[in-house]
Enzyme design. Structure first.
Site, PDB file in Angstrom:
ATOM      1  N   ASP A  15       0.863  -1.173   0.000  1.00 10.35           N
ATOM      2  CA  ASP A  15       0.000   0.000   0.000  1.00 10.35           C
ATOM      3  C   ASP A  15       0.900   1.224   0.000  1.00 10.35           C
ATOM      4  OD1 ASP A  15      -2.491   1.523   0.400  1.00 10.35           O
ATOM      5  OD2 ASP A  15      -1.574   1.979   2.336  1.00 10.35           O
ATOM      6  N   ASP A  65      -1.422   0.082   6.517  1.00 14.53           N
ATOM      7  CA  ASP A  65      -1.515   0.722   7.832  1.00 14.53           C
ATOM      8  C   ASP A  65      -2.906   1.257   8.134  1.00 14.53           C
ATOM      9  OD1 ASP A  65      -1.596   2.830   6.035  1.00 14.53           O
ATOM     10  OD2 ASP A  65      -0.412   4.182   7.304  1.00 14.53           O
ATOM     11  N   THR A 113       0.430   4.624   0.663  1.00 14.95           N
ATOM     12  CA  THR A 113       0.393   5.544   1.792  1.00 14.95           C
ATOM     13  C   THR A 113       0.741   4.815   3.086  1.00 14.95           C
ATOM     14  OG1 THR A 113      -1.338   6.786   0.679  1.00 14.95           O
ATOM     15  CG2 THR A 113      -1.019   7.224   3.021  1.00 14.95           C
TER      16      THR A 113
END
Length: 785
Positions: free
Chosen positions: A298, A532, A300
């Site tokens: 991912d 996250d 970000t």
């Protein structure tokens, strides 16, 4: 309810519930109790068998032949100590990793550990929070809860006051509060996960392979051991000597240290990773990442740091209150997300607009908004979602995104009554946010490329923005980004083809991330997923290995098998290296232990059929096994290794161990047969067999222990020196019942040993020719060992 929502529980009410044991105390996921650890390491099948054999030696033989009984104490003690060390490491990191729970007590909001929540607590929720206990909604502000981890339902559920809340679900959007009605072991998720979430070594291909070996050997030991006992008792009137010979054969068949070495390798791996601030919530995760061939990242929070900064705001209309609207939207949420915090940095003072309807941000919608009294309805979100294609403002946003900036649009709409249909929009401004690329990202991605791990960058952001960041990091194929909105929804095969052919994907929804993982797995890939945020939870859960950032949402951290506590993406290579060390080294020592098992089986069969005395006594096998297996295996199991794991662990080990065991057994038996044909004593005949046994099994160690660096050379050389000292020292000769009285026998034994070494070299070369076995590829002995 209103009074509770205003003040929460009082200090006295909390104390009363604690006294009644109405506290959210559950078994920690990462550890098992001390009694359980002791039982697991002491009460084993092999320990029981060895204990019985040891008692037979104590009754019918000499105490020196009972040295093998010390294996029970050594194996149990080492296993207990290492697991306790791993338990302490895991427990410490697990406490640090626990997401605090925000509760209201005595009218004040405070954060407490999950274990301090009591029945009746008022728990405050924000996007990304995972529910720790069951309860009922007290207040909801656009609250949407994802219960898919519990129910399998894909869509988030809108929650209103009075609705039930289940532990284990997480907040997908909005905010609110709820009152705890079931805590601790009574909570829904705790009841479901009581067994599945505790510290164990299950669901491990490596562990399953070792257990298969144990099963096979157990079935073989019973009939072969019976045959051996019968042959030894029937050939001599010396019952003590017969029992001693039979015990020597049975003990040698038992790979008593193999399970221990596997457990130690896992436990030491946990400790090493703990020192690097990597929390391993499930031990087999170390092994799985060593097998990973596709890593989904991912963007970000993984490739970029979690925070952003406001770069620029470009108004598109002079007649609209752009600054006031942006400021009002940025200050809507008391617990703002990174985007809202970035906008707040440029607009620190709210304009005083009063919201009468709010729609919280969700990863599926890609926007948030609100209707303000007297000011209309405003929406802030992804520019390519809110703006109309083929318009000047859309093209401007795309050009900005291609530079790597995150681009938002501020628009005014008629109403937010139906979030699924905003109707006509008035573009008011384009907002660009600057993202900071993690300095370690490029080197880490380069490491995975060198190791043959395919990278897939999956993000909910604009494809052009994601592509720009991928290009800046040198990701192969990063210049071509796929818009996930164009991907097939009901054709997993086609989706898998597109995923195999491309690297960068933008505008991916949370459920698409989950589909990506499943499609890659359908192609036979072992998939790891990093993330996250709350939008990564489903994919983290379904991946073969989920890796979460320590600063990520509580929901993401709770479902991941590994948590990088320092948010350091560069920690992943250490985890990979640790997994590869465990697998490659256990495969290596498995070959050692099973070679011993198979030569003992063949020797026992030959002895049982021919009717000779067993070629050596238990003390002889203790000496040889310690020098060629026990001591070397301990060092080799913990040695550095960087060989990528491959499937086929069991057949690969067996195709080496079986022929090696047969060669060792035949060489030993021929040496013993030739020696006993003369006039030498039983002790001298057995010494000849021991010489041949050491030479052949030591050569197996030499062949398996490579590739050679200084410490490996020192290890195998020192074992040969120790055996030579045992033969040369009178005390050691007496203790181990070795006799060098017949030089011709000893020379013949050395000749059979040399012949066995040549045969072993040929067999190992043939068996390893199709592929390179662990230990023969590139080694990374500069890693921490």
């Amino acid at each position: 309810m209103e009074q509770l929502a205003e003040r929460g529980l009082t200090t006295a009410e909390v104390a009363e519930r604690v006294a009644r044991d109405q506290v959210n105390v559950v078994r920690r996921r990462s550890s098992r109790s001390l009694p359980a650890i002791i039982r697991a390491n002491v009460l084993t099948l092999f320990n029981a068998v060895i204990a019985v054999l040891w008692m037979l030696i104590m009754i019918f033989g000499q105490w020196q032949d009972g040295l093998f009984g010390a294996v029970i104490v050594a194996n149990s003690a080492i296993g207990i100590v290492q697991e306790l060390r791993a338990k302490r490491t895991l427990d410490h990191l697990a406490v640090v990793n626990e997401a605090p729970v925000k509760v209201r007590r005595d009218g004040a909001d405070t954060r407490i550990p999950p274990g301090q929540v009591v029945l009746g607590d008022l728990i405050l929720l924000a996007s990304g929070d995972q529910l720790q206990v069951d309860g009922r909604v007290a207040d909801a502000d656009g609250l949407e809860v994802d219960e898919s981890l519990l129910t399998g339902e894909a869509d988030p559920v809108h929650k209103r006051p009075g609705d039930q809340m289940l532990s284990g679900s997480f907040v997908a959007a909005g905010a609110g509060s709820y009152v705890a009605t079931r805590v601790g072991g009574d909570a829904y998720a705790a009841r479901l996960a009581d067994e599945a979430s505790k510290f164990n070594l299950s669901h491990s291909e490596l562990r399953a392979g070792v257990n298969r070996f144990i099963t096979y050997i157990t079935w073989l030991i019973v009939p072969i051991g019976t045959l051996l006992i019968w042959s030894q008792v029937s050939r001599t009137s010396d019952f003590g000597q017969a029992i001693t010979g039979a015990v020597a054969g049975i003990v040698t068949m038992i790979p008593e240290g193999l399970v221990l070495m596997t457990s130690i390798a896992f436990a030491v791996g946990v400790i090493r990773l703990g020192k690097r601030r990597c929390l391993v919530q499930e031990l087999p995760a170390i092994e799985v990442l060593a097998r990973v061939d596709v890593l989904c990242l991912d963007k970000t929070g993984t490739l970029t740091a979690g925070g952003m900064s406001l770069d620029q705001v470009r108004p598109l209309r002079d007649d609209l209150p752009v600054d006031e609207a942006l400021s009002a939207l940025a200050h809507l949420d008391p617990d703002p997300n990174p985007t809202a915090r970035a906008v707040q940095s440029g607009y620190p003072d709210p304009p005083g607009w009063r919201p009468c309807l709010k729609v919280p941000f969700s990863s599926a919608r890609k926007w948030s908004g609100a209707e303000f009294a007297g000011q209309g309805a405003w929406v802030l979100g992804a520019a390519d979602v809110l703006l109309t294609p083929d318009t000047p403002e859309y093209d401007e946003a795309e050009e900005t995104a291609a530079t790597g900036l995150r681009v938002l649009a501020l628009v005014r709409v008629a109403s937010l009554r139906d979030p699924d249909d905003l109707g006509p929009v008035e573009a008011a401004a384009v907002i660009a946010l600057k993202q900071r690329i993690r300095p370690e990202a490029a080197a880490t991605l380069g490491y995975f490329a060198e190791q043959g791990v395919t990278i897939k960058i999956i993000s909910g952001d604009n494809p052009e923005s994601v592509s720009a960041i991928a290009r800046s990091l040198g990701v192969p194929g990063g210049e071509r980004a796929v818009d996930a909105r164009t991907l097939p929804e009901n054709d997993p095969g086609k989706l898998a083809e597109i995923l195999d052919a491309n690297t960068v994907f933008g505008r991916v929804t949370p459920h698409q991330k989950r589909s990506f993982v499943g499609a890659l797995q359908s192609r036979g890939h072992t998939v790891a997923m990093t993330g996250d945020g709350v939008n990564d939870v489903l994919a983290l859960k379904d991946a073969d290995l989920g890796v979460a950032m320590g600063s990520g949402s509580g929901a993401a951290r709770s479902v991941a098998q590994i948590v990088l506590m320092d948010d350091n993406f560069a920690g992943l290579p250490s985890v990979v290296a640790e997994g590869r060390r465990v697998l490659a080294n256990i495969e290596r020592v498995s070959s050692l232990f099973l070679t011993k098992t198979f030569y003992a089986i063949v020797l026992s069969l030959l002895t049982g059929v021919v009717g000779l005395a067993f070629p050596f006594a238990p003390r002889h096998s203790t000496l040889v096994n310690a020098l060629t297996i026990g001591i070397p295996a301990f060092f080799l199991a913990l040695a550095p290794s960087n060989e990528r794991a491959r499937a086929g662990f069991v057949p690969r080990v067996l195709r080496l161990a079986i022929p090696a065991g047969v060669i060792c057994a035949v060489a030993v038996y021929l040496s013993y047969w030739a020696a006993q044909a003369g006039s030498s004593t039983l002790e001298e005949n057995r010494t000849s067999a021991v010489i041949t046994l050491f030479m052949t099994t030591w050569w197996v160690l030499v062949l398996i222990a490579g590739p050679y660096v200084w410490w490996r050379v020192a290890l195998v050389t020192s074992m040969a020196v120790l055996f030579a000292l045992a033969l040369a020292t009178p005390f050691a000769r007496d203790f181990f019942a070795l006799a060098l009285g017949d030089l011709s026998n000893d020379l013949v034994a050395a000749g059979f040993g040399a012949a066995g070494m040549v045969a072993l070299t040929i067999v190992f070369k043939i068996m390893r020719s199709p592929d390179i076995s662990p230990g023969q590829g590139r080694s990374n002995d500069t890693l921490e060992s």
